[in-house]
Design a protein around this motif. Structure first.
Motif, PDB file in Angstrom:
ATOM      1  N   ASN A  11      29.684  54.306  -4.127  1.00 17.81           N
ATOM      2  CA  ASN A  11      30.442  55.495  -4.236  1.00 17.81           C
ATOM      3  C   ASN A  11      32.119  55.305  -4.680  1.00 17.81           C
ATOM      4  N   LYS A  15      33.050  57.646  -7.940  1.00 17.33           N
ATOM      5  CA  LYS A  15      34.239  58.434  -8.121  1.00 17.33           C
ATOM      6  C   LYS A  15      35.112  58.217  -9.473  1.00 17.33           C
ATOM      7  N   ARG A  18      33.077  59.439 -12.728  1.00 24.36           N
ATOM      8  CA  ARG A  18      33.057  60.545 -12.880  1.00 24.36           C
ATOM      9  C   ARG A  18      34.593  61.220 -13.276  1.00 24.36           C
ATOM     10  N   GLN A  86      21.510  59.516  -5.279  1.00 23.36           N
ATOM     11  CA  GLN A  86      21.954  60.731  -4.491  1.00 23.36           C
ATOM     12  C   GLN A  86      21.428  62.029  -5.048  1.00 23.36           C
ATOM     13  N   GLY A  87      20.952  63.068  -4.165  1.00 25.27           N
ATOM     14  CA  GLY A  87      20.633  64.348  -4.853  1.00 25.27           C
ATOM     15  C   GLY A  87      19.328  64.162  -5.221  1.00 25.27           C
ATOM     16  N   ASN A 120      23.404  69.457 -10.593  1.00 29.42           N
ATOM     17  CA  ASN A 120      24.733  69.810  -9.851  1.00 29.42           C
ATOM     18  C   ASN A 120      25.382  68.327 -10.087  1.00 29.42           C
ATOM     19  N   ASP A 121      26.577  68.575  -9.786  1.00 34.22           N
ATOM     20  CA  ASP A 121      27.597  67.468  -9.861  1.00 34.22           C
ATOM     21  C   ASP A 121      27.382  66.387  -8.879  1.00 34.22           C
ATOM     22  N   GLN A 122      26.638  66.672  -7.752  1.00 33.67           N
ATOM     23  CA  GLN A 122      26.525  65.785  -6.709  1.00 33.67           C
ATOM     24  C   GLN A 122      25.266  64.914  -7.200  1.00 33.67           C
ATOM     25  N   ASP A 123      24.570  65.178  -7.984  1.00 30.99           N
ATOM     26  CA  ASP A 123      23.478  64.349  -8.266  1.00 30.99           C
ATOM     27  C   ASP A 123      23.691  63.253  -8.863  1.00 30.99           C
ATOM     28  N   CYS A 124      23.345  62.108  -8.321  1.00 32.60           N
ATOM     29  CA  CYS A 124      23.645  60.674  -8.937  1.00 32.60           C
ATOM     30  C   CYS A 124      22.231  59.898  -9.449  1.00 32.60           C
TER      31      CYS A 124
END
Length: 339
Positions: A11, A15, A18, A86-87, A120-124
């Protein structure tokens, strides 16, 4: 050389990555998009190349864009393992669409035409790029008892089953996959000593866990699939036992006549038994030269060559260097990378 600060979690890495991505100068992006459109219109796909032929790379997929969602198909010059941290994401193929969710894994061979994108921006989504020589030479021997993955690799190497372009593994909450994947990603992020070898070893572990999960969840279909695996199984066996295997011993192992095995190999691979065995022996010799300081005469014996001069001739023809020159070059390159 400035010491890199250690990153303690995925995580934290996401961050940092990104934040850099949002500040990145996107002025060159239109030129790339123009190239992609022109190439796809002309050939039906475009090719993504890796800059590194002997190291595994891991990257976080970029933020969503409207352009990526148009579905311009591409293939690679490496194997690609996709992991949804994630996502989720969408993977478009020529005649199929797969929506992946958190924890899912997809392994694609280099020929697979696809177009992945996030929404979306939360998809990793992490992309693990595995060079062809690493998977087919270094890791194939270690996967000899793992028929799901060894057959997948051999299918691509010899184009035996052209439909088997990828392996898809939906998330299983009872598996250890998430722990293994996070270990692999963190090894790459921090790049500690021997991280590449650790990643290779962890990928072998990952493939074993994925195979167990696959067999558990697909028990009803496995018997039918295995009936058509004979050629790939024979070639996997040849790779595992290349130093001692003969056409007669292979035929006895699989319950066929030597002439039938010979015809089967030639039909499905367009190579004969001798050519394939020599290829496996030379690749194993290369691995010995890379991994230890054994005398070359001992390596020649270990891989199953009886004639040293014949081995030297074949090795130089395949790798363009003598065994001693290859060992020296390989160690010199590794020393430069690790300095």
């Amino acid at each position: 050389m400035e010491k890199k600060e250690k990153i303690y979690s995925i995580n934290e890495y996401i961050k940092i990555h990104r934040d850099k991505e949002k500040k990145f100068d996107k002025s060159r992006r239109p030129k790339l998009e123009e190239y992609i459109v022109e190439t796809v219109n002309k050939y039906g796909f475009w090719v993504v190349h890796s800059y590194y032929k002997d190291t595994i790379e891991i990257s976080l997929h970029k933020l969503p864009s409207e352009f990526d969602q148009r579905g311009y198909l591409h293939r690679h010059d490496y194997y690609e393992l996709v992991y949804i941290y994630q996502g989720g994401n969408v993977n478009l193929f020529e005649n199929k669409r797969i929506e992946m969710k958190q924890g899912d894994i997809l392994l694609l061979n280099p020929n697979t035409l696809h177009c992945p994108y996030t929404l979306n921006d939360q998809d990793c989504m992490f992309n693990i790029k595995i060079p062809i020589p690493i998977l087919e030479n270094s890791m194939l021997t270690l996967l000899s008892d793992n028929h799901l993955f060894s057959n997948f690799i051999i299918d691509y190497m010899y184009q035996i089953n052209k439909a088997n372009d990828y392996l898809y593994f939906p998330y299983d909450p009872e598996s250890k996959i998430a722990i293994i994947m996070e270990t692999i990603i963190m090894e790459y992020i921090n790049k500690n000593v021997c991280f590449q070898k650790v990643i290779e070893s962890m990928l072998i572990y990952l493939f074993a866990e994925l195979t167990r999960m696959y067999y558990k969840n697909n028990a009803n279909t496995i018997n039918g699939e295995q009936k058509n695996r004979t050629v790939a199984d024979i070639i996997a066996y040849m790779n595992q036992h290349s130093s001692t295997a003969t056409l007669d011993s292979i035929a006895e192992k699989f319950g066929y006549s030597p002439s039938y095995v010979s015809r089967m190999i030639k039909k499905h691979t367009n190579k004969n038994y001798v050519e394939i065995i020599k290829e496996f022996k030379l690749n194993k010799a290369k691995q010995y030269l890379e991994s230890n300081d054994l005398p070359i005469s001992e390596i020649i014996s270990l891989v199953g060559f009886n004639d040293a001069s014949y081995f030297y001739k074949l090795f130089k023809s395949k790798f363009l260097l003598s065994p001693a020159e290859y060992r020296k070059q390989y160690k010199g390159e590794n020393a430069t990378k690790n300095s």
